[in-house]
Motif scaffolding. Structure first.
Motif, PDB file in Angstrom:
ATOM      1  N   LEU A 179       0.842  -1.200   0.000  1.00  0.00           N
ATOM      2  CA  LEU A 179       0.000   0.000   0.000  1.00  0.00           C
ATOM      3  C   LEU A 179       0.880   1.254   0.000  1.00  0.00           C
ATOM      4  O   LEU A 179       0.667   2.197  -0.763  1.00  0.00           O
ATOM      5  CB  LEU A 179      -0.901  -0.011   1.236  1.00  0.00           C
ATOM      6  CG  LEU A 179      -1.803   1.226   1.400  1.00  0.00           C
ATOM      7  CD1 LEU A 179      -3.024   1.130   0.496  1.00  0.00           C
ATOM      8  CD2 LEU A 179      -2.244   1.392   2.859  1.00  0.00           C
ATOM      9  N   TYR A 180       1.874   1.251   0.882  1.00  0.00           N
ATOM     10  CA  TYR A 180       2.816   2.376   0.973  1.00  0.00           C
ATOM     11  C   TYR A 180       3.483   2.652  -0.372  1.00  0.00           C
ATOM     12  O   TYR A 180       3.633   3.792  -0.800  1.00  0.00           O
ATOM     13  CB  TYR A 180       3.871   2.060   2.041  1.00  0.00           C
ATOM     14  CG  TYR A 180       5.147   2.854   1.945  1.00  0.00           C
ATOM     15  CD1 TYR A 180       5.208   4.175   2.391  1.00  0.00           C
ATOM     16  CD2 TYR A 180       6.301   2.290   1.398  1.00  0.00           C
ATOM     17  CE1 TYR A 180       6.392   4.911   2.289  1.00  0.00           C
ATOM     18  CE2 TYR A 180       7.477   3.010   1.301  1.00  0.00           C
ATOM     19  CZ  TYR A 180       7.522   4.315   1.742  1.00  0.00           C
ATOM     20  OH  TYR A 180       8.686   5.035   1.641  1.00  0.00           O
ATOM     21  N   GLU A 219      -1.741  11.146  -0.169  1.00  0.00           N
ATOM     22  CA  GLU A 219      -2.867  10.327   0.285  1.00  0.00           C
ATOM     23  C   GLU A 219      -2.438   9.406   1.436  1.00  0.00           C
ATOM     24  O   GLU A 219      -3.122   9.309   2.471  1.00  0.00           O
ATOM     25  CB  GLU A 219      -3.352   9.494  -0.908  1.00  0.00           C
ATOM     26  CG  GLU A 219      -4.689   8.831  -0.708  1.00  0.00           C
ATOM     27  CD  GLU A 219      -5.038   7.970  -1.923  1.00  0.00           C
ATOM     28  OE1 GLU A 219      -5.495   6.836  -1.722  1.00  0.00           O
ATOM     29  OE2 GLU A 219      -4.823   8.425  -3.075  1.00  0.00           O
ATOM     30  N   PHE A 220      -1.262   8.769   1.262  1.00  0.00           N
ATOM     31  CA  PHE A 220      -0.743   7.878   2.307  1.00  0.00           C
ATOM     32  C   PHE A 220      -0.473   8.660   3.590  1.00  0.00           C
ATOM     33  O   PHE A 220      -0.893   8.270   4.686  1.00  0.00           O
ATOM     34  CB  PHE A 220       0.547   7.188   1.822  1.00  0.00           C
ATOM     35  CG  PHE A 220       1.150   6.258   2.848  1.00  0.00           C
ATOM     36  CD1 PHE A 220       0.725   4.935   2.954  1.00  0.00           C
ATOM     37  CD2 PHE A 220       2.137   6.711   3.725  1.00  0.00           C
ATOM     38  CE1 PHE A 220       1.277   4.085   3.913  1.00  0.00           C
ATOM     39  CE2 PHE A 220       2.685   5.876   4.680  1.00  0.00           C
ATOM     40  CZ  PHE A 220       2.252   4.551   4.777  1.00  0.00           C
ATOM     41  N   ARG A 271      -3.665   9.826   5.383  1.00  0.00           N
ATOM     42  CA  ARG A 271      -4.421   8.820   6.125  1.00  0.00           C
ATOM     43  C   ARG A 271      -3.660   8.278   7.336  1.00  0.00           C
ATOM     44  O   ARG A 271      -4.272   8.010   8.369  1.00  0.00           O
ATOM     45  CB  ARG A 271      -4.799   7.663   5.190  1.00  0.00           C
ATOM     46  CG  ARG A 271      -5.448   6.527   5.956  1.00  0.00           C
ATOM     47  CD  ARG A 271      -6.290   5.602   5.125  1.00  0.00           C
ATOM     48  NE  ARG A 271      -6.956   4.646   6.024  1.00  0.00           N
ATOM     49  CZ  ARG A 271      -7.634   3.587   5.641  1.00  0.00           C
ATOM     50  NH1 ARG A 271      -7.773   3.345   4.346  1.00  0.00           N
ATOM     51  NH2 ARG A 271      -8.204   2.777   6.514  1.00  0.00           N
ATOM     52  N   TRP A 304      -7.206   0.017   8.780  1.00  0.00           N
ATOM     53  CA  TRP A 304      -6.980  -0.386   7.380  1.00  0.00           C
ATOM     54  C   TRP A 304      -7.033  -1.901   7.232  1.00  0.00           C
ATOM     55  O   TRP A 304      -7.683  -2.427   6.333  1.00  0.00           O
ATOM     56  CB  TRP A 304      -5.641   0.153   6.872  1.00  0.00           C
ATOM     57  CG  TRP A 304      -5.384  -0.225   5.445  1.00  0.00           C
ATOM     58  CD1 TRP A 304      -5.942   0.344   4.331  1.00  0.00           C
ATOM     59  CD2 TRP A 304      -4.535  -1.291   4.975  1.00  0.00           C
ATOM     60  NE1 TRP A 304      -5.492  -0.297   3.197  1.00  0.00           N
ATOM     61  CE2 TRP A 304      -4.627  -1.306   3.560  1.00  0.00           C
ATOM     62  CE3 TRP A 304      -3.720  -2.222   5.613  1.00  0.00           C
ATOM     63  CZ2 TRP A 304      -3.923  -2.208   2.772  1.00  0.00           C
ATOM     64  CZ3 TRP A 304      -3.016  -3.132   4.833  1.00  0.00           C
ATOM     65  CH2 TRP A 304      -3.114  -3.117   3.422  1.00  0.00           C
ATOM     66  N   THR A 358       2.448   1.903  -3.369  1.00  0.00           N
ATOM     67  CA  THR A 358       1.603   2.155  -4.537  1.00  0.00           C
ATOM     68  C   THR A 358       0.628   3.320  -4.346  1.00  0.00           C
ATOM     69  O   THR A 358      -0.104   3.664  -5.263  1.00  0.00           O
ATOM     70  CB  THR A 358       0.780   0.883  -4.882  1.00  0.00           C
ATOM     71  OG1 THR A 358       0.087   0.456  -3.703  1.00  0.00           O
ATOM     72  CG2 THR A 358       1.686  -0.239  -5.355  1.00  0.00           C
ATOM     73  N   THR A 359       0.616   3.917  -3.143  1.00  0.00           N
ATOM     74  CA  THR A 359      -0.308   5.022  -2.878  1.00  0.00           C
ATOM     75  C   THR A 359       0.430   6.347  -3.050  1.00  0.00           C
ATOM     76  O   THR A 359       1.542   6.486  -2.551  1.00  0.00           O
ATOM     77  CB  THR A 359      -0.842   4.923  -1.432  1.00  0.00           C
ATOM     78  OG1 THR A 359      -1.377   3.626  -1.219  1.00  0.00           O
ATOM     79  CG2 THR A 359      -1.923   5.970  -1.162  1.00  0.00           C
TER      80      THR A 359
END
Lengths: 306, 237
Positions: free
Chosen positions: A247-248, A255-256, A259, A276, A250-251
């Protein structure tokens, strides 16, 4: 005896913009991420960072806190290329001192031993010499007369490392298979801060002496941060959080960071991660139910299942 | 019928023939299978790691401790033969894994030099390149990470071989430039030359990469890689 326990905020309160900071661990393994996250919540910037780079380098680079990076690589291990380090390099956002990983280790040893440099058989012939024009060579004073690179000491203002256990005095214990170079980071720095999964009153009579990696004479502060290496590995307490690391990677950074890193403290981060994972588990369950339903609906229609 | 991937495993295994009691450090799947094949057959004294901090036997049982700091010592001590990857490599064996384009502001930032500079001056370094192309086999690499024969210094520099999905290459020429040593069966010399960004040494009479023995094929297929992962790294064509 001095109780050295403090909070992540206390640690960051002792750091200043423009400092040279060493970060322990290796790649995406046993990185002091809770301390890095506290650093991200501060205004501290213009750092020289010395590390076997992983997401510590990635998040600090993405947040624009690094002026110069001293490193032989930056990687997430299971994801070979660190995306935010990579993006920062490709937009020219940080200066780089790119060293071979053994040169880097001997630079740490030089700093620990109060030597200005140590000679290494590495770097010569490679473009490490071209991109680091300040590197000097020395000639063996003995009969062989071989020429070596004189790796300058990697001295630092502060070191940040994460271990499995520590006591209140600053003795740190690693329980995984690899010490990395965390003891050297602590000794190469004027101040060193050790975060740990759990503070213990003592290590007990059954302690395996070789696990006592970091000694209190080289430690300024001790911080208890359970899950504090997340999302990097801290075996045997936990492995790398691979889905979260993905996630880290590819975000988009805003945004990362919005959140997961915009809370007031480490607890907010850990809560956001739990949320999450819970959402993800719920989605997986829904998908499984939907899959079962779809299968039932198309039973007998083999084309639809392909 | 022996697959291309299986010839690659054989060609990688051959890198460790007659190496004695040294650490085989394979980077990537096919070199790993090659190292294990070599240890199971003609190089039983090889040391292997679990990829973390242990030296392990073929059954995975620990036989030694090898954290990074000792691993780096093994590099400089020379009792090791690594097979690395390369994003670019030139005719002299200079290798790049750092970045593509101008180092000051790269078009593509890659890993960084990692251990390539120290490795190439201290212990034998071979290379594995799963997709042979003129983008990898280039006239000049953008950032010399691993040192080639034209820039080597010190007494221990040695690049035994380069293995790609097309063939095997060495530097056994008077001027130590890359030579086509064998082509994998099913590949033509012209095909290799067309996929290489510089003129390879060696004539048109190039031998074929050797055939595996029946026992080697059995070990690859049934013991070392029963899931057939090798065929994903080097697909049949």
């Amino acid at each position: 005896m001095t109780d050295k326990t403090m909070s992540p905020e206390d640690v960051v309160g002792r750091l200043r913009s423009g400092m040279t900071i060493g970060i322990g661990g290796w790649g995406s393994r046993r990185k002091p991420m809770a301390l890095i996250r506290a650093l991200l919540r501060s205004e501290i910037t213009d750092l020289t960072v010395i590390a076997y780079g992983g997401p510590d380098v990635g998040v600090l680079a993405a947040a624009g806190r690094i002026r110069r990076l001293v490193a032989p690589f930056a990687t997430l291990d299971s994801i070979p290329l660190e995306p935010h380090f990579r993006a920062a390099r490709e937009r020219g956002a940080l200066e780089l001192t790119e060293l071979d990983e053994a040169m880097f280790m001997w630079g740490l040893h030089a700093a620990v031993n109060r030597l200005p440099f140590l000679p290494v058989r590495a770097g010569l012939g490679s473009d490490v010499m071209r991109v680091n024009p300040e590197l000097r060579t020395v000639t063996s004073p003995y009969e062989d007369s071989e020429e070596f690179v004189a790796v300058p000491a990697l001295r630092m203002d502060a070191a940040l490392v994460h271990v499995n256990r520590a006591d209140r005095l600053g003795n740190g214990q690693y329980l995984g298979p690899d010490p990395y170079f965390d003891d050297l980071f602590c000794e190469a720095a004027d101040t060193a801060y050790v975060s740990c999964e759990r503070i213990v009153d003592s290590f007990g009579p059954d302690v395996v002496p070789q696990t006592l990696l970091v000694s209190r004479h080289s430690v300024t502060g001790v911080v208890e941060t359970p899950n504090g290496a997340h999302f990097t590995s801290c075996v045997p307490d936990y492995g790398r959080d691979e889905p979260f690391q993905k996630l880290y990677a590819t975000t988009p950074w805003p945004e990362f960071a919005g959140r997961f890193l915009s809370g007031k403290g480490e607890d907010d981060y850990q809560a956001a991660v739990r949320t999450w994972h819970a959402e993800r588990a719920e989605e997986a369950e829904h998908a499984a139910q939907a899959g079962t339903a779809a299968k039932a609906a198309t039973a007998g229609n083999t084309e639809a299942q392909k | 019928m022996t697959s291309r991937a299986e010839y690659c495993v054989i060609a990688c295994a051959e890198a460790w023939r007659d190496n004695g009691e040294v650490l085989a450090s394979p980077m990537g799947l096919i070199p790993s299978f090659g190292a294990r094949l070599a240890k199971r057959t003609f190089s039983p004294d090889l040391l292997l790691t679990d990829g973390e901090a242990l030296l392990v036997g073929l059954d995975g049982e620990p036989e030694g401790w090898l954290p990074y700091r000792r691993h780096l010592t093994m590099v400089t001590g020379g009792r090791r033969h690594v097979m690395m990857g390369a994003s670019q490599i030139d005719r002299h064996g200079n290798q790049n894994i750092s970045c593509i384009g101008d180092w000051e502001r790269p078009a593509r930032q890659l890993l960084g030099v990692r251990g390539a500079p120290a490795n190439t001056l201290n212990n034998p370094v071979s290379y594995w390149i799963p997709k042979h192309s003129a983008r990898v086999f280039v006239e000049r690499v953008d950032m010399v990470s691993g040192v080639g024969y034209d820039r080597a210094v010190g007494p221990y520099h040695r690049l035994p071989r380069v293995v790609s999905d097309l063939g095997v290459f060495d530097f056994e020429t008077p001027d130590r430039t890359m030579r086509l040593a064998s082509v994998h069966p099913g590949v033509t010399v012209d095909e290799v030359r067309a996929a290489t960004g510089f003129a390879l040494a060696g004539g048109d009479e190039v031998p074929s990469t050797r055939e595996p023995t029946a026992e080697e094929l059995r070990l690859i297929r049934e013991v070392i890689d029963p899931k057939g992962l090798r065929e994903r790294e080097v697909p049949a064509r």
